[in-house]
Structure formats: C-alpha cells, structure tokens
Design a protein around this motif. Sequence first.
Motif, short mmCIF file in Angstrom:
data_model
loop_
_atom_site.label_atom_id
_atom_site.label_comp_id
_atom_site.label_asym_id
_atom_site.label_seq_id
_atom_site.Cartn_x
_atom_site.Cartn_y
_atom_site.Cartn_z
N MET A 20 34.06 41.80 42.08
CA MET A 20 33.74 40.83 42.85
C MET A 20 33.37 41.00 44.21
O MET A 20 33.37 40.24 45.92
N LYS A 21 33.05 42.61 44.63
CA LYS A 21 32.18 43.00 46.19
C LYS A 21 30.87 42.56 45.30
O LYS A 21 30.24 41.91 46.76
N LEU A 22 30.59 42.62 44.45
CA LEU A 22 28.84 42.13 44.09
C LEU A 22 28.62 40.36 44.76
O LEU A 22 27.84 39.69 45.29
N LYS A 23 29.77 39.90 44.33
CA LYS A 23 30.25 38.03 44.80
C LYS A 23 30.30 38.37 46.54
O LYS A 23 29.26 37.41 46.74
N THR A 24 30.30 39.54 46.82
CA THR A 24 30.67 39.13 48.52
C THR A 24 28.68 39.37 49.20
O THR A 24 28.79 38.57 49.89
N LEU A 25 28.25 39.71 48.04
CA LEU A 25 26.71 40.64 48.42
C LEU A 25 25.97 38.73 47.51
O LEU A 25 24.84 38.73 48.34
N GLY A 26 26.60 37.72 47.18
CA GLY A 26 25.26 36.66 46.54
C GLY A 26 25.23 37.58 45.43
O GLY A 26 24.03 36.97 45.12
N ILE A 27 25.44 38.45 44.63
CA ILE A 27 24.69 38.94 43.45
C ILE A 27 25.98 38.48 42.70
O ILE A 27 27.47 38.62 42.26
N ASP A 28 25.22 37.36 41.94
CA ASP A 28 25.74 37.03 40.18
C ASP A 28 25.31 37.15 39.12
O ASP A 28 26.11 37.06 37.68
N ASP A 29 24.68 38.05 38.90
CA ASP A 29 23.61 38.55 37.87
C ASP A 29 24.20 39.91 37.11
O ASP A 29 23.26 40.91 38.20
N TYR A 30 25.77 40.26 37.01
CA TYR A 30 26.21 41.46 37.26
C TYR A 30 26.91 41.13 35.54
O TYR A 30 26.87 39.97 34.56
N LEU A 31 26.95 42.58 34.48
CA LEU A 31 27.79 42.11 33.39
C LEU A 31 28.28 43.26 33.23
O LEU A 31 28.19 44.56 33.45
N ILE A 32 29.81 43.17 32.76
CA ILE A 32 31.00 44.26 32.49
C ILE A 32 30.74 44.36 30.92
O ILE A 32 31.34 43.99 30.50
N LEU A 33 30.88 45.85 30.53
CA LEU A 33 30.95 46.50 29.69
C LEU A 33 32.73 46.85 29.28
O LEU A 33 31.97 47.46 29.97
N GLU A 34 33.44 46.78 28.12
CA GLU A 34 33.89 47.30 27.90
C GLU A 34 34.18 47.69 26.56
O GLU A 34 33.97 47.00 25.29
N ARG A 35 34.74 49.01 26.25
CA ARG A 35 34.77 49.49 24.60
C ARG A 35 35.41 49.04 23.97
O ARG A 35 35.95 48.82 23.38
N ARG A 36 36.98 48.76 24.47
CA ARG A 36 37.60 47.74 23.86
C ARG A 36 37.77 46.46 23.59
O ARG A 36 36.72 45.48 24.58
N ASP A 37 38.99 45.82 22.59
CA ASP A 37 38.29 44.71 22.61
C ASP A 37 39.49 43.54 23.46
O ASP A 37 39.32 42.94 23.16
N PHE A 38 39.42 45.02 24.75
CA PHE A 38 40.04 43.42 25.82
C PHE A 38 40.18 44.09 26.74
O PHE A 38 39.61 44.95 27.20
N MET A 39 40.11 43.31 27.98
CA MET A 39 40.27 43.59 29.05
C MET A 39 40.49 44.00 30.10
O MET A 39 42.35 44.21 29.31
N GLY A 40 41.22 45.20 30.84
CA GLY A 40 41.58 45.61 32.26
C GLY A 40 42.00 46.89 32.33
O GLY A 40 43.62 46.93 33.16
N GLY A 41 41.77 47.85 31.10
CA GLY A 41 41.42 48.91 31.45
C GLY A 41 43.35 49.70 31.64
O GLY A 41 44.24 49.82 30.69
N THR A 42 43.62 50.31 32.65
CA THR A 42 45.07 51.19 32.45
C THR A 42 45.75 50.50 31.73
O THR A 42 46.99 50.97 30.82
N TRP A 43 46.60 49.96 32.31
CA TRP A 43 47.35 48.65 32.18
C TRP A 43 47.90 47.95 31.66
O TRP A 43 48.57 47.45 30.78
N CYS A 44 46.19 47.84 30.80
CA CYS A 44 47.38 46.97 29.42
C CYS A 44 46.15 47.56 28.12
O CYS A 44 46.65 47.58 27.19
N GLN A 45 46.40 49.13 28.74
CA GLN A 45 45.83 50.45 27.34
C GLN A 45 47.01 51.21 27.37
O GLN A 45 47.73 50.95 26.17
N ASN A 46 47.32 50.84 28.30
CA ASN A 46 49.17 52.43 28.50
C ASN A 46 50.52 50.94 28.23
O ASN A 46 50.70 50.91 29.09
#
Length: 503
Positions: A20-46
Amino acid sequence: MSTHTVLIIGSGFGGQCAAMKLKTLGIDDYLILERRDFMGGTWCQNTYPGAAVDVQSPLYSIEAEPYQWSQMFAEQAELQAYTNHVIDKNGLREKTRTATNVERVHWDESRQQWVVSTNNGEFRAQFLINASGPLSTPFTPDFNGRERFQGAAFHTNNWDWDYDYKGKRVAVIGSGASAAQVIPAMANDVAEMHVFQRTPHWVLPRPDRRFSRFQRYLLGVKPLYKLLRSLIYWSLEYRVIGFKYSKTMLKLVAQRKAENFIKKTIGDPALQKALTPDYTIGCKRIILSSTLYPALDQPHVSVHTKDDGIAEINETGIRTTQGKQLDVDLIVYATGYCATDGVISYPVEGRDGRSLADQWEAYPRAYLGTSLPGFPNLFIMTGPNTGIGHTSAIFIIEAQLNYVAKAIKQVLKGRHQTVEVTEEAEVEYTEMIHREMEKTVWKSGGCNSWYQSKSGHVIAMFPGFSFTYRRMANAFKRRHHRFSDAPAPKAALVTPAAGGAES
C-alpha cells in the motif's frame, strides 16, 4: 526469471502495508512472495482454539483501513476476515505468488539487484523488503524422545483441525500468550489436561466487550474511528513510564492488580504459588486473560512447574523429572517462535558476499531495525528492536514504512541505484538502543524471556515510546546513508610489509 522494482517477502500485515505504501509512491511494479499456499500471515495461519489479538482492535488495524469490529479484542476469524478485506480491497492477490518459499537471497553487484532464489525459480528486484515477520517460524524444543510419541502432536502455529481433541487426554507445553488462549478454549472439552509451565507469566483481566449494532455503525464513521484509535493509543502509551522509568509504578499499579487477580480467581494456595512469577511485571509479556486462571483451577487440569518438567517424551506420553508417567493422546506445543536470533529464516548475502548470519553472529541489529550496512536497498520489517510491548505492532510497521518510502524516493528522485545506511550510523543507533535498554524492565526485571537473544541483548523490543520511534523513522537523515549510481569497486587489500611495518 522475472524482474521488478520491488520484491516483498511475506503477505501478512507487513507485506500488505508495504504494498500500500509503494502505491502512494506511484510504484506498481512490485511482487509479493508468500511461502504458504494462502495469503495473510499470522491471523490466517494461527487458527488454534481461542486465538485472538491482545491489543484493542480499532488500534490493531491499518490506519488507512478502518473496520467495523464486532468486539474490542477481535478473535482470529474476524482478524482473518479483516486481513482478506484489506488484501481484496487493495488488489493484492494478483500481485502475489503463493506457495513460493524463499531459499536464498543475494546481491548482484554487477546489476545492482537483489536475486531471490525460491522453489519456483529466481526473481530479481532493485529493492527488497523482507516482511516475513518475527512470529512466522515456530519453535519446538528438541525434547528427548519427541519423535517416538505415537499420539497426535502439533504446534499451535500449525493446528490440525482434523483431529478431534474432545474427551482426550491432552498435554500443553508452554505458558505464554498462545498457551493462555488455547488452554481455556480446550479445558472444558477434554478428559484431562497437563500444562507444562517453565516460568509463569503475570496475568491481568482482559477488558473485552462486544460492540452493539449502533456502536459498530459509529465505527464506520471515519472521524469517530480516528478519535477512538487516538484515545486507545494514548491510554496504552503511558505504560512505557512503568516499563522504563518507574519500577515502583509497575509494582504499585500493575503488579499489585495481578497479585490480587491470582488470589481472587485461584482457590488452591499451592496453585496460587505455582502461578505467581518471581520477577517484576512486564519483564516478560503480560498476558491478558479473564479465563486462564479459572481453566487451570479445575480438578482435571494439572499444572507442572519447572520442578516437575519434561524428562522425556515416549511412545505413550511424557515422563516428568519427578518420574511420573503421564499417558496422553495429544501434545500441543505452545512454545513460541524463533523471534530474536531467527528474525530472517533464509540465508542473505549482501555486498561482496557478506553474510547476514555472520554480521548478526553476535546479535541481530539494524538501523531503525530496518536497514543494514553492506546490504543496499534491503529493508526489514519488524526487524531487531522494533517490537512493542504496550501498543499495536501495526503502528510500528507503518512508521518503518515511512522511512522505507523516503529512502526509496531519495533513490528514484536522485536517479541513484542504491541506498545503504553507513556503518557509523548503524553503530551509533545500536549503541543508543542498548544504552536505553538498560533502563527498562525487559533488561533489569529479573527474568529470561524470548525478548532476549542468546547474547543476552534484548533484541525484540524498542526501549521507549512508540511515538519516539515514529519521529525517528519519519526524519530521514541523508547524512546517515550513502547512495551509489554504479557498482561500487571492491576495497583494495592492504598488505603489511616485511618486518611487520605497514607500507
């Protein structure tokens, strides 16, 4: 191989806020890498029974993404719904590669890029943001005979919902935040429960409440939501006075309240003694729970202290150090995470092959807990000494990202290739952090906690007010950084002349 301006490792709140911060800089050329087969981190894993946040939900949320919470301290299902709401609203799924585990990261000096090696190939980027989080790699002690156990066993971080624990004999190993939630959630449904407590925690009542339909409507009014956030924030911030400046205040206010809570809710004097810590409140994480003590004070629940700890795990259960054999059907490991020495779980090599593991051999450290000398264009979310024991971790994440955004903007605006904190600035910052840490209860409260690394340094916590950290993060100091426009030349080696004199 794909190349991007920015790669983000991890899709929890750190990764979401970074995108979200990158978008405020006008940067849309980014990629998120997630090791699990779903997104969300702590509250989707625990997803373990009883999982919930221990900071008031209106504050434990992204500032730009208010939410109409159903209760003051949200439970896991609602936190997961909020996480997915943020992901979908900001279009982050199409910017993410799931089931992509980072195996190695290294800096390519010739191209001035980070190369991220994964099980799904290589990715390159000018900037790299690690948002894997300090509570992402579960820790399970290597108890003697652990592999011999024939029953069910799993960590709270990897809860097996296919297993029905109702009516079973259960052992819970651990007494921290996860244990304090899972124990009361399970206790009334099991035949017997054995809780193995190495060190007791101070516990205070959880001031939870459910919001009415009208109150939830008011949470949807942004000015009112912002006001509530502000009121909660300042009501929590004063606690730093006790954590850092006044042990007397801690003992007279918080510790006395915790001692009275034990006496009020535990009837057995022996159990009261077993659950009463011998260190100053706040030295370890304070548990907020109104249900833990009643759950422990039941005939079918046994608390085993360090004097009756685990000697070994065998085929049918646990043999204690006092020689008791406890046959159980399920062992739950509520034993926490590799949160200090294991801040980043994969190998990282910076400039000239410099290893992050070697640089952190003494103890993990970073400028603002975010950047390191020798590792250009690398930013670590929730890195060393960014933890906060009294308020929302998301507040700190957002402060970090103000610094990250300003660093990236300086590079792009100045048409540079890299930004890198200087060694002098990192050393000065780290020395300040640990000098200030000596004043805190985390260093002098008389306990050993996961806040400390194996070096004895307190690595998890920031020793001060959260607004102090935000002020430092907001004030980007160019003199503390070096910028480069081309590959930096390797330093020449100085060879001593014969006889030991330098040439």
